[in-house]
Write an enzyme that holds these catalytic residues in place. Structure first.
Site, PDB file in Angstrom:
ATOM      1  N   SER A  90     -14.225  -4.288  18.833  1.00 17.09           N
ATOM      2  CA  SER A  90     -15.414  -4.799  19.502  1.00 17.09           C
ATOM      3  C   SER A  90     -15.017  -5.962  20.391  1.00 17.09           C
ATOM      4  O   SER A  90     -13.964  -6.584  20.196  1.00 17.09           O
ATOM      5  CB  SER A  90     -16.429  -5.291  18.471  1.00 17.09           C
ATOM      6  N   ASP A  91     -15.832  -6.255  21.380  1.00 17.46           N
ATOM      7  CA  ASP A  91     -15.695  -7.540  22.049  1.00 17.46           C
ATOM      8  C   ASP A  91     -16.064  -8.597  21.015  1.00 17.46           C
ATOM      9  O   ASP A  91     -16.612  -8.298  19.949  1.00 17.46           O
ATOM     10  CB  ASP A  91     -16.614  -7.618  23.270  1.00 17.46           C
ATOM     11  N   CYS A  92     -15.746  -9.836  21.306  1.00 16.61           N
ATOM     12  CA  CYS A  92     -15.855 -10.869  20.267  1.00 16.61           C
ATOM     13  C   CYS A  92     -17.298 -11.129  19.863  1.00 16.61           C
ATOM     14  O   CYS A  92     -18.131 -11.498  20.698  1.00 16.61           O
ATOM     15  CB  CYS A  92     -15.153 -12.137  20.721  1.00 16.61           C
TER      16      CYS A  92
END
Length: 797
Positions: A315-317
């Site tokens: 995932s993106d952060c």
């Protein structure tokens, strides 16, 4: 796996359980460190990647498994596995953004190449590959000295859809074909996949180990090639809005048609996976048509099952947290965890999965096998990287170290990239290049002129040897003076104008450096205007009016600018775009201005007028809609006025083209299609196209276009050849034109250079219909090369 091999595998697994682990063992520096931790099956390099990954997974407790689902993966002391940080960055050089990289050890800097958008303006595949390889070598060298990880979250291959986007600078531009090509070349270089294709490159770093013939399982395992580093294609998908009006990237729902998904948003990711062999995919913050990207199981599984993705999905952060907290897609955290893991995501940048996966399982929303699936992907990539092969110093790339970083070759490559990416937009009466012997004094004006902190743009590390634009120009003349004019790029005050005007009046020639920096465009910050910030326009006009000779305007930043005032001002003779040119940008600019390098860069994006800001940024439609006054986006569909067009760029010399050979007719046998002519006629009423997936032999339709490029000027230089196609307009939304091939060639003064371009009709001449299906229109296609046109009729017989 053979029965004998499988029996051996389980025997080794059983023996593993009998290995005593002493509490007095020293802390391991790397996995599988002898003598205590190298007897596990996952350390056995003669086994397949899959067997080793499954072995490791089977040895973990549930809590140990859960602790692996974060970018900051916990160590497993009892197995001799240290902690691992998945998050490192390498967009245009090893960067300091991620926690996996540190410049506080023996390595103090790394080569800083131009920002991606500038490099893309070179339209040079070979250059892109070499940059990816150079960054990859430096990244691996930093890993070997303990200052970086092995998994890097680059490149950013989203389409530069809207000129206001703060991260457009990080991308290769607005054209899906160019973005795709960049993704493939960068990833291949960075991951070291060339070592699998070229014996010379492979032997360069294998050394004695290759001669010894160590018994390693074949590199091309079912889980993918061996890797020097892991590259990550991001952000999947339709991510190109940070913060605009009431819309935020954390909660934005991108409403995308099947047609736009097929021919705009998906192609770069498909190419990055299929041709680039990327080993990581990052799902984005935004939702697509109501479902968060990291929970879009249909899209994540499409990448694996249809495109053949072999790697891990991150995932993106904190993008899992946003599923519940910002998008309100789920009511409780456990539902968000279950949704993303079942969709096919493997790891979360952040701690959300670590904190909520246990309760998700306890509530029956997730099973341990769902975690095992994720761990198989994660461990497989680490194994392909050699993380469990023992001492990395004895591995394939073990000799890479500090001496491979900031080398003269890499710094020269950064300079060459900046040279090739600079775009000449205006040059009235051939004002440039300047004759350095005729320039007695030079004034450089502007807030970005003497600033090195923003030379690289976003995701920059510590450059090797940075020089400002002023310093680069200063080396070419005996007398150079500087005045900022504005105290900073926002330029809210004209208090410094008088000093700048006086400085300009005293100089023989004047260069004004204006444009953008990271205060105007960056992650989490989009622009609201396409004009020069603050009072910069007034500064440029004031200097132009005061200067005895016409001035040179140099534009910085990634986002397109409406500089119509400068284009029409006779006192502004030349305009150059340098973007964020990296650590060597100052020298490159000076070489271009004084004629040591003939500019050949082309804009990889459309420059729109300020009136485009009336178009809602949240409207994801690519195609124009005249009924609602929507002008469309990018050169393929935009129907409005332009300041500068995609592919625009001048040279100090002139060029002419000639089609040496291209077919006039392409005949498609009805037997090539999966449906009969009668069926197609029944479905479409008129036989105006053929579905690409019904063509059984696309390869047989390929043809070459042979082109001659003649340099009709008195200066050698490289030239970018752009071949476009204009398809028959068989339905509303057919592209105005689309790029089908590009090449950068070197030309000599008053000589012709020949080049050949392979055209694949199923790919290059096809378009997407409203159902998101690729179709090949029948009728007259027009190939365009500069002002030349060549008609090609696609027919059935």
């Amino acid at each position: 796996m053979s029965l004998q091999h499988r029996s051996l595998f389980f025997l080794l697994q059983l023996l593993t359980l009998l290995i005593p682990i002493s509490s007095s063992n020293p802390n391991p520096q790397f996995p599988c460190e002898p003598p205590y931790f190298n007897s596990y099956p996952f350390c056995n390099t003669s086994l397949s990647i899959t067997d080793r990954a499954q072995s490791l997974t089977s040895l973990l407790t549930l809590q140990e498994k859960i602790q692996q689902l974060s970018n900051n993966a916990s160590g497993i002391p009892r197995l001799g596995i240290p902690p691992y940080e998945w998050w490192s960055e390498s967009l245009h050089g090893v960067a300091s953004n991620g926690p996996g990289v540190s410049f506080n050890g023996i390595v103090k800097a790394a080569t800083s190449f131009p920002q991606v958008l500038v490099t893309s303006a070179s339209f040079n595949r070979t250059l892109w590959f070499k940059i990816g390889l150079a960054i990859g070598v430096e990244a691996k060298a930093m890993y070997n000295v303990g200052q970086a990880g092995l998994t890097f979250w680059a490149p950013n291959i989203n389409i530069f859809r809207d000129p206001r986007w703060g991260r457009g600078q990080e991308t290769p531009g607005e054209d899906p074909m160019v973005v795709s090509a960049y993704a493939v070349e960068f990833v291949k270089g960075f991951q070291g996949l060339s070592w699998g294709d070229s014996g010379k490159l492979r032997d360069r770093f294998r050394g004695k180990r290759a001669l010894r013939g160590d018994n390693h399982h074949d590199d091309d395992d079912e889980r993918g090639h061996r890797l020097m580093n892991s590259a990550c294609c991001k952000h999947f998908i339709a991510y190109d809005l940070e913060k605009w009006e009431t819309f935020s990237r954390y909660s934005f729902n991108a409403v995308v048609t099947k047609q736009d998904m097929e021919d705009t948003y998906e192609p770069p990711f498909r190419s990055c996976i299929q041709q680039g062999k990327a080993s990581c995919l990052m799902c984005s913050y935004n939702a697509i048509n109501g479902v968060p990207a990291c929970a879009r199981g249909d899209l994540l599984q499409k990448a694996r099952n249809e495109w053949g993705f072999k790697g891990y999905i991150t995932s993106d952060c904190d993008a899992v947290a946003t599923v519940q907290e910002y998008q309100n897609y789920t009511r409780i955290p456990e539902d968000a965890v279950a949704d993303v893991l079942k969709a096919g995501m493997d790891i979360n940048c952040g701690s959300y999965l670590v904190r909520h996966t246990q309760t998700t399982i306890e509530q029956g929303k997730l099973q341990e096998k769902d975690i095992d699936r994720a761990l198989l992907n994660l461990f497989s990539v680490q194994l392909r990287l050699g993380l469990f092969d023992g001492d990395p110093r004895k591995g394939q790339f073990g000799k890479l170290g500090q001496q491979e970083i900031c080398t003269s070759q890499h710094k020269m490559l950064a300079l060459e990239a900046a040279r090739q990416g600079i775009v000449l937009l205006k040059n009235k009466k051939k004002f440039l290049p300047l004759n350095r012997n005729a320039v007695s004094s030079l004034a450089i004006i502007g807030p970005m002129a003497n600033n090195i902190s923003n030379m690289g743009g976003g995701y920059t590390g510590v450059p090797c040897d940075p020089k400002s634009l002023f310093e680069g120009l200063q080396g070419y003349v005996k007398q150079a003076s500087y005045a900022s004019g504005c105290s900073d790029v926002p330029c809210d005050s004209d208090a410094g104008f008088n000093e700048a005007i006086l400085t300009a009046k005293k100089a023989d020639f004047v260069i004004v450096i204006a444009g953008l920096d990271l205060s105007q465009e960056t992650e989490d910050h989009d622009r609201v205007s396409l004009l020069l910030p603050g009072k910069q326009m007034a500064l440029v006009s004031s200097i132009a009016a005061a200067s005895e000779k016409p001035i040179i305007l140099v534009l910085t930043g990634g986002g397109p600018l409406d500089v119509s005032f400068a284009e029409g001002d006779l006192k502004i003779a030349s305009i150059l775009w340098v973007g964020y040119p990296g650590e060597a940008g100052g020298k490159a600019l000076a070489e271009v201005i004084f004629g040591d390098y003939n500019p050949g860069g082309r804009l990889p994006m459309t420059w729109y007028p300020e009136s485009f800001t009336r178009v809602p940024m949240n409207d994801m439609d690519m195609r124009a809609d005249p009924f609602r006054g929507y002008p469309g986006r990018t050169y393929r569909f935009y129907t409005g006025k332009r300041v500068y067009g995609f592919g625009q760029g001048l040279s100090y010399t002139d060029f002419t083209y000639k089609f040496l050979f291209a077919p006039r007719k392409l005949s498609l046998s009805k037997s090539f299609t999966g449906t009969s002519s009668k069926n197609i006629l029944h479905q479409r009423q008129v036989l105006d196209s053929v579905h690409v997936d019904e063509v059984t032999s696309c390869d047989s339709l390929r043809f070459y276009v042979h082109i001659s490029v003649t340099n009709v000027g008195d200066m050698d230089g490289s030239h970018v050849v752009l071949l476009f196609s204009r398809a028959p307009k068989i339905f509303q939304g057919t592209p105005e034109k689309q790029l089908i091939a590009f090449d950068r060639i070197h030309t000599s003064s008053y000589r012709s250079t020949k080049t050949s371009i392979l055209v694949d009709p199923c790919n290059h001449l096809s378009i997407a219909n409203e159902h998101g299906e690729r179709i090949l229109p029948l009728g007259d296609h027009v190939l365009t090369l500069g002002d030349l046109e060549h008609s090609l009729s696609v027919e059935t017989y």
